[in-house]
Design a protein around this motif. Structure first.
Motif, short mmCIF file in Angstrom:
data_model
loop_
_atom_site.label_atom_id
_atom_site.label_comp_id
_atom_site.label_asym_id
_atom_site.label_seq_id
_atom_site.Cartn_x
_atom_site.Cartn_y
_atom_site.Cartn_z
N SER A 77 0.89 -1.26 -0.06
CA SER A 77 -0.10 0.03 -0.04
C SER A 77 0.73 1.19 -0.09
O SER A 77 0.81 2.19 0.94
N GLU A 117 -7.99 5.39 -1.25
CA GLU A 117 -8.51 4.06 -0.84
C GLU A 117 -9.85 3.58 -1.39
O GLU A 117 -10.49 2.50 -1.35
N ARG A 170 -10.43 -3.91 0.71
CA ARG A 170 -10.39 -3.45 -0.76
C ARG A 170 -11.38 -4.42 -1.40
O ARG A 170 -12.18 -3.74 -2.45
N ASN A 172 -1.43 4.54 -1.06
CA ASN A 172 -2.40 4.57 -0.33
C ASN A 172 -2.20 5.69 1.01
O ASN A 172 -1.31 5.44 1.43
#
Length: 455
Positions: free
Chosen positions: A166, A417, A239, A169
């Protein structure tokens, strides 16, 4: 002896400088995937080197913790000033690099001493009086130590980059605190281990914690990596839930499109039915020579039917989607060119085709809307060759895009996100049919190519 002492001083200084350079290059390697600007990475490395150099060469003594801590804090302050975003993540990265820096040095020391001490015993017995050979030995040993040091840091950072997915993010404060805790524990426990090791070493002439220390360092780094891995698994699950929720919404929209398509074709059938009656009336009026009533009735029929501005692709649901997107583009002052035709032998259902078209055209309209009014355009076309059905969507855009590790452009929205699912859904749908996507971005233009394999 003076010559040996002089060269030894030079070698100690060069070894220290080499160590500083390893850590400076390491911090640059560490930060590269997280930076939008290369200048921020280079600046962080330069500041780190400068602070360590100043603290090493000034007369006043500084502890390692204070020196390296100050250098890392200064480097990350500069990095943050040049890359102003995702601040909780930058705090996490600072703690992580501090932890990696200590673990790298600690592992290097343990492994190096395991090799160096036995060899040093042989050196004392055989070449201690030969200063030239002794200096050569020191040069070679320092070079080997630098290589081992660099290799350990390189692999530690590579493992971290691979596990921590990530990178682009936004990280919340709570997430940062959760991931910082293992690093803070590693640093504190490492200092305690050094303290007790130094006490025992003064009392007895042995190194009692060498093997234990090595195991501890490896386990500490493994615990950090495990924590990040579990964190990524949780993020991936979240997600996936969001992706599924988006698909549910899209499925509902597609039902509306299908309903709209059915209504459209019912209206067409009704118009065709009425047209028979209209034609019969017009024929009678023409036969009677009532030209004024003929013209008036014909004009009324034309007005009621209207002009056909819709798109005909060969599939009713696709027609509704493309026509709606054409209208939306027109409302935003976007030129819309369509040369899209559905293949008759394509096995994809309305749901999958609408996922591709809706997401692709929504992104295209959003991107083109941000361009100057005279530079807004969208072009969509299709090509059916043998078993490949290729969809191409090209639109104007501002700036270039950054491609993530997954091969998709990084979303430009602040809440990353909760966005960026459109292209991911297109990619997943294309792969469902044995195909894939290709993205080109540059010179103010974005092109998405979707290939599907027909059966």
């Amino acid at each position: 002896m003076y010559k040996l002492r002089l060269y030894t001083d030079y070698l100690l200084t060069s070894a220290m400088i080499t160590s500083m350079l390893v850590y400076a290059v390491g911090i640059m390697q560490f930060l590269t995937p997280f930076a939008k600007r290369k200048a921020a990475v280079w600046a962080a490395g330069a500041v780190y080197s400068a602070v360590i150099g100043v603290m090493y060469f000034v007369p006043e003594e500084f502890s390692n913790l204070a020196a390296y801590g100050t250098a890392i804090i200064a480097a990350f302050i500069v990095f943050t000033l040049l890359d102003r975003r995702n601040y909780p993540q930058k705090v996490f990265l600072a703690f992580t690099y501090f932890s990696v820096r200590w673990l790298t040095g600690a592992v290097t020391n343990v492994l190096w001493l395991a090799f160096y001490m036995p060899v040093m015993g042989w050196v004392i017995d055989n070449i201690w009086e030969n200063y030239d050979l002794l200096i050569s030995f020191y040069v070679i040993s320092d070079a080997l130590r630098a290589i081992i040091h660099s290799a350990i840091m390189y692999f530690m950072i590579k493992i971290f980059h691979k596990v921590f997915i990530s990178k682009s993010n936004e990280m919340s404060v709570k997430e940062a605190v959760l991931l910082i805790l293992p690093n803070a524990s590693n640093i504190n426990n490492y200092r305690m281990l050094l303290y007790f090791n130094s006490i025992d070493t003064r009392e007895i002439n042995v190194q009692p914690y060498d093997l234990t220390s090595l195991i501890y360092y490896i386990v500490s780094y493994a615990a950090l990596i495990a924590m990040i891995w579990f964190f990524e698994q949780i993020k991936a699950a979240q997600r996936k839930e969001k992706e599924n929720a988006m698909l549910v919404v899209q499925t509902g929209n597609i039902r509306d499109y299908i309903s709209g398509a059915e209504s459209l074709y019912r209206d067409i059938r009704a118009i065709r039915h009425d047209m028979r009656n209209h034609l019969a009336v017009l024929e009678r009026l023409h036969a009677r020579g009532e030209n004024e009533r003929f013209d008036s009735y014909l004009a009324e029929v034309r007005e009621r039917i209207g002009s056909d501005t819709g798109i005909s692709s060969g599939d009713p649901v696709t027609d509704v989607i493309l026509t709606e997107k054409q209208s939306e583009a027109a409302r935003n002052g976007i030129s819309f060119e369509c040369d899209f035709h559905c293949p008759t032998d394509f096995s994809a259902g309305a749901l999958d085709m609408s996922i591709i078209l809706n997401n692709a055209l929504n992104n295209a309209i959003e991107a083109a809307s941000q361009c100057p009014e005279n530079e807004r355009y969208i072009r969509i076309s299709s090509l059916n060759r043998k078993k490949a059905f290729v969809i191409t969507v090209t639109n104007s855009c501002t700036g270039d895009c950054t491609v993530t590790d997954g091969g998709l452009p990084e979303t430009t929205k602040a809440d990353s996100e909760n966005h960026g699912f459109g292209l991911l859904n297109i990619k997943n749908t294309a792969e469902k049919y044995g195909g894939g996507i290709d993205i080109e971005c540059g010179n103010g233009e974005f092109t998405l190519t979707v290939m599907l394999i027909t059966t």
